[in-house]
Every structure is written in C-alpha cells, then in structure tokens.
Motif scaffolding. Structure first.
Motif, PDB file in Angstrom:
ATOM      1  N   THR A 250      42.227  37.383  52.432  1.00 55.71           N
ATOM      2  CA  THR A 250      43.073  37.474  51.239  1.00 55.71           C
ATOM      3  C   THR A 250      42.765  38.729  50.442  1.00 55.71           C
ATOM      4  N   THR A 251      41.484  39.087  50.339  1.00 53.70           N
ATOM      5  CA  THR A 251      41.106  40.322  49.638  1.00 53.70           C
ATOM      6  C   THR A 251      41.734  41.541  50.300  1.00 53.70           C
ATOM      7  N   THR A 252      41.704  41.575  51.632  1.00 51.05           N
ATOM      8  CA  THR A 252      42.319  42.688  52.357  1.00 51.05           C
ATOM      9  C   THR A 252      43.831  42.695  52.159  1.00 51.05           C
ATOM     10  N   MET A 253      44.451  41.497  52.161  1.00 53.38           N
ATOM     11  CA  MET A 253      45.890  41.423  51.932  1.00 53.38           C
ATOM     12  C   MET A 253      46.253  41.949  50.546  1.00 53.38           C
ATOM     13  N   LEU A 254      45.416  41.694  49.558  1.00 52.32           N
ATOM     14  CA  LEU A 254      45.681  42.201  48.211  1.00 52.32           C
ATOM     15  C   LEU A 254      45.631  43.731  48.189  1.00 52.32           C
ATOM     16  N   GLN A 255      44.707  44.310  48.961  1.00 52.01           N
ATOM     17  CA  GLN A 255      44.634  45.768  49.051  1.00 52.01           C
ATOM     18  C   GLN A 255      45.903  46.326  49.698  1.00 52.01           C
ATOM     19  N   GLY A 261      53.492  47.538  48.598  1.00 47.03           N
ATOM     20  CA  GLY A 261      54.480  47.001  47.664  1.00 47.03           C
ATOM     21  C   GLY A 261      55.164  45.758  48.175  1.00 47.03           C
ATOM     22  N   LEU A 262      54.358  44.788  48.643  1.00 45.59           N
ATOM     23  CA  LEU A 262      54.905  43.583  49.267  1.00 45.59           C
ATOM     24  C   LEU A 262      55.252  42.485  48.267  1.00 45.59           C
ATOM     25  N   ASP A 263      54.790  42.598  47.027  1.00 41.66           N
ATOM     26  CA  ASP A 263      54.947  41.518  46.040  1.00 41.66           C
ATOM     27  C   ASP A 263      54.307  40.226  46.559  1.00 41.66           C
ATOM     28  N   TYR A 264      53.179  40.380  47.219  1.00 44.95           N
ATOM     29  CA  TYR A 264      52.489  39.265  47.883  1.00 44.95           C
ATOM     30  C   TYR A 264      52.087  38.165  46.907  1.00 44.95           C
ATOM     31  N   THR A 265      51.744  38.538  45.672  1.00 49.26           N
ATOM     32  CA  THR A 265      51.267  37.540  44.713  1.00 49.26           C
ATOM     33  C   THR A 265      52.278  37.234  43.620  1.00 49.26           C
ATOM     34  N   ASP A 266      53.543  37.623  43.822  1.00 51.58           N
ATOM     35  CA  ASP A 266      54.578  37.233  42.867  1.00 51.58           C
ATOM     36  C   ASP A 266      54.784  35.719  42.902  1.00 51.58           C
ATOM     37  N   GLY A 267      55.597  35.242  41.984  1.00 53.24           N
ATOM     38  CA  GLY A 267      55.951  33.828  41.971  1.00 53.24           C
ATOM     39  C   GLY A 267      54.849  32.911  41.501  1.00 53.24           C
ATOM     40  N   GLY A 268      53.803  33.462  40.874  1.00 54.15           N
ATOM     41  CA  GLY A 268      52.731  32.636  40.329  1.00 54.15           C
ATOM     42  C   GLY A 268      51.415  32.726  41.062  1.00 54.15           C
ATOM     43  N   HIS A 269      51.421  33.292  42.272  1.00 55.64           N
ATOM     44  CA  HIS A 269      50.168  33.363  43.031  1.00 55.64           C
ATOM     45  C   HIS A 269      49.097  34.156  42.290  1.00 55.64           C
ATOM     46  N   ALA A 270      49.480  35.251  41.645  1.00 48.86           N
ATOM     47  CA  ALA A 270      48.506  36.075  40.925  1.00 48.86           C
ATOM     48  C   ALA A 270      47.841  35.276  39.813  1.00 48.86           C
ATOM     49  N   GLN A 271      48.569  34.367  39.210  1.00 52.05           N
ATOM     50  CA  GLN A 271      48.031  33.544  38.129  1.00 52.05           C
ATOM     51  C   GLN A 271      47.005  32.543  38.647  1.00 52.05           C
ATOM     52  N   LEU A 272      47.182  32.106  39.888  1.00 50.58           N
ATOM     53  CA  LEU A 272      46.306  31.079  40.436  1.00 50.58           C
ATOM     54  C   LEU A 272      45.025  31.631  41.069  1.00 50.58           C
ATOM     55  N   LEU A 273      45.027  32.902  41.434  1.00 47.84           N
ATOM     56  CA  LEU A 273      43.836  33.469  42.080  1.00 47.84           C
ATOM     57  C   LEU A 273      42.587  33.391  41.192  1.00 47.84           C
ATOM     58  N   PRO A 274      42.645  33.796  39.908  1.00 49.72           N
ATOM     59  CA  PRO A 274      41.441  33.666  39.067  1.00 49.72           C
ATOM     60  C   PRO A 274      41.078  32.216  38.762  1.00 49.72           C
ATOM     61  N   VAL A 275      42.076  31.325  38.721  1.00 51.58           N
ATOM     62  CA  VAL A 275      41.787  29.894  38.512  1.00 51.58           C
ATOM     63  C   VAL A 275      40.985  29.362  39.695  1.00 51.58           C
ATOM     64  N   ALA A 276      41.371  29.745  40.887  1.00 53.93           N
ATOM     65  CA  ALA A 276      40.650  29.311  42.080  1.00 53.93           C
ATOM     66  C   ALA A 276      39.220  29.816  42.066  1.00 53.93           C
ATOM     67  N   GLU A 277      39.047  31.076  41.689  1.00 48.38           N
ATOM     68  CA  GLU A 277      37.689  31.639  41.646  1.00 48.38           C
ATOM     69  C   GLU A 277      36.825  30.895  40.639  1.00 48.38           C
ATOM     70  N   GLN A 278      37.406  30.564  39.500  1.00 44.72           N
ATOM     71  CA  GLN A 278      36.676  29.825  38.474  1.00 44.72           C
ATOM     72  C   GLN A 278      36.258  28.441  38.975  1.00 44.72           C
ATOM     73  N   CYS A 279      37.120  27.810  39.791  1.00 44.18           N
ATOM     74  CA  CYS A 279      36.837  26.456  40.289  1.00 44.18           C
ATOM     75  C   CYS A 279      36.015  26.460  41.581  1.00 44.18           C
ATOM     76  N   GLY A 280      35.773  27.634  42.139  1.00 43.48           N
ATOM     77  CA  GLY A 280      34.987  27.712  43.358  1.00 43.48           C
ATOM     78  C   GLY A 280      35.743  27.311  44.606  1.00 43.48           C
ATOM     79  N   VAL A 281      37.067  27.585  44.639  1.00 41.35           N
ATOM     80  CA  VAL A 281      37.869  27.298  45.831  1.00 41.35           C
ATOM     81  C   VAL A 281      38.531  28.593  46.290  1.00 41.35           C
ATOM     82  N   VAL A 282      39.010  28.592  47.513  1.00 40.61           N
ATOM     83  CA  VAL A 282      39.756  29.733  48.056  1.00 40.61           C
ATOM     84  C   VAL A 282      41.239  29.430  47.903  1.00 40.61           C
TER      85      VAL A 282
END
Length: 333
Positions: A250-255, A261-282
């Motif tokens: 996922t880190t490589t995909m973000l790079q 310019g894929l808009d890979y994390t549009d639609g809310g995914h970008a919002q959930l990535l830091p939440v997952a890190e905070q909760c200790g999930v991928v």
C-alpha cells in the motif's frame, strides 16, 4: 437447429485484496469472493429475448446476424454491448430466454465495486455455454469481457468469480496462472464501502500511460516485489507476514499514485488510512481505488472493532458482507 437445456447459476462478487496494478505487469494478485451474487438463467423459448435487472433494467429481443447481435428495440447501452459480446462468444443454437439480475452489486444505482461486470460476464457466459453445450467457457468468457473493456484489465476478477473462494492470479505474456488459496487462519477482515463509485477503466488507462515511461523503474519493481511477498506469505498462512507485506504494498501504491495521478485514495480512503494506523490495523483500497470498497485487516479482532467504531463515526458504511468459499455451480432448472 440443435437443442437447448434450461440452466441457471449464481456467482459471487469479489474483492481484490492485493496486487492491483502490479498484476498488469505479471505480479500475483490475491482475490477473494464475497457473498453478493449475480443470478442468471437461460431457458428454451419461442423467441430470442433478454431480461436484465440492475442499474439498467430492460427486456429486449435480439437476433444474431453474421456474428453480431441486433437488438429489437434498436437501443444501445453498455449492458447491451456486454451481452452482445457474450452472445457472440456463445451463440444460442435455438431461441433462448436469457435473464440476468445484478442488482445486488449496486446501492441506489451506485456501483459498489464488487466486480459487477465480471460477475455478469461469468454468469451470462456460463448459462449460455451450458444451455448450448459450448466448450472452453471460462477462457472465452474472459476474452469477451476483456474485449468489452477495450483490452484493459488483467482478468483476475473473471477467473476469481468463476472459481469461487480465494484465488491467487497471475497473467504474463505467455500464460494465465491461477490457483485456489486458503484464507489465512487468524486474519480478520472488514470491508468498507467508500463514498463514490470508481471507474476502473479510467484508472487503469492512466496507469498504463504512466507505465509506458516508468517501466523498469524503482516504484514499479518494488510494487511487483511487494505483491509477490503478499502472495508468498498468504500461501504459507503467515498472518503477520501478510499484514507487513500488505502495508508495504500500500505504501508503494501511494507513491505510484502521486506519480501517476490515479486518485487511488479518493472516495474516503485517504481519510481512513490514518485511522487504521491509529488503531493498529492495515487498511487499503481494493482494486483500482478511487472509491468503491476498501478493506481493513488485522490479526486482532478487537483492533478491527476499534477501527470499525471510528470508521462508523466518520459516516462510512460497513456492510454486513462475508467471504464465500462456494464455487459457482451450473444447475438445471
């Protein structure tokens, strides 16, 4: 004229867990089936007719003319184009009533991102082949679907849906390889429905244009290596290895997203990535990203529960959707 037999099938949806974009370059993808279903049937009739239920619902007659389909209504649509490709691949030997229901793959006419076009292709192609006795159905279904998508995509969704369960898929210039793989024991998953539907074809086109100049560069090679590591850990049942490799992928995909310019994390995914890190999930988008589904994974059920609670507070839909190991089976009706 030949003879027909009445047949029906139910095929599942899919989530692409790992390998998106990398699979286009021959790296392995992990795809799992989920319990959202497309139903199709084909029965002998007095006339050639198709009934479709879904975001575009219609009943229309058709006839086969010199290897193409002519619709009685004269209407054109994406759904008719898909069905036309499949009818040409498996032409009925006598009048046939074809029924397809893909409504479970949509919510208020919004595509959920569970492989609706692949499921329609597999369900429709399988009943057409079964009714008329055509052979080599899976490869011909995938070829028809590939042509319908303008030659884009790997075909991983078609093969996974046709086989059922969890599948490792690879496509190189020489061959298609696929195998059933077990879901790793102790790996917990939570699908999350993002805010909007994404166009896979649009994103794959952007990726291919970027890849023409980037092939052989460090991000492309790293993505392929990460995808291979996910598949290796998955086959061995190494849950921690799976999670570590998925995080790296996922880190490589973000790079690559920032470069292509894929808009890979549009639609809310970008919002959930830091939440997952905070909760200790991928957490990662499934498939081409940009909306549709994402998936959170963890070895800890309680960590996943904590993520679910936070995602719910942010207004994300956490559908009651499970994995399915049932292979689609053609049945007589």
């Amino acid at each position: 004229m030949g003879s027909l037999r009445p047949v029906a099938i139910r095929v599942p949806g899919k989530l692409l867990i790992s390998g998106e974009y990398a699979v286009l370059g021959g790296a392995p993808a992990i795809v799992t089936c989920v319990d959202r279903y497309c139903d199709a049937s084909a029965v002998p009739a007095d006339e050639y007719v198709v009934t479709v239920t879904g975001p575009e619902s219609f009943t229309d007659g058709y006839r086969m003319i010199e290897g193409r389909v002519e619709w009685a209504s004269g209407a054109t649509s994406r759904a008719r184009d898909m069905l036309g490709a499949l009818l040409c691949a498996f032409p009925p030997v006598a009048p046939l009533a074809l029924t397809i229901d893909s409504s479970a793959f949509y919510a208020a006419d919004r595509k959920l991102g569970l492989g609706s076009s692949a499921a329609v292709a597999v369900a429709t192609g399988t009943v057409l082949a079964g009714a008329s006795g055509h052979a080599d159905a899976l490869h011909r279904i995938e070829a028809a679907h590939h042509a319908f998508q303008g030659g884009l995509g790997s075909g991983a969704d078609v093969y996974a849906i046709a086989l059922g369960g969890c599948v490792q898929f690879e496509r190189t210039s020489d061959a298609v390889k696929y195998r059933a793989v077990r879901w790793p024991e102790g790996l917990h998953a939570l699908p999350v429905s993002a805010a909007n539907a994404a166009s896979t074809i649009d994103r794959v086109t952007r990726f291919q244009h970027w890849l023409d100049d980037a092939r052989g560069t460090q991000p492309v090679d790293t993505l392929a290596a990460d995808a291979a590591q996910v598949a290796t850990a998955w086959r061995s049942g190494d849950v921690n290895g799976v999670l570590s490799a998925l995080s790296a992928f996922t880190t490589t995909m973000l790079q690559i997203d920032s470069l292509a310019g894929l808009d890979y994390t549009d639609g809310g995914h970008a919002q959930l990535l830091p939440v997952a890190e905070q909760c200790g999930v991928v957490y990662k988008p499934c498939g081409a990203g940009g909306g549709d589904f994402g998936v959170a994974l963890s070895a800890s059920a309680s960590a996943l529960d904590a993520f679910a609670a936070e995602a719910g507070k942010l207004g994300f839909d956490l559908p009651d959707m499970g994995l399915t190991n049932n292979a689609p089976t053609l049945r007589s009706v």
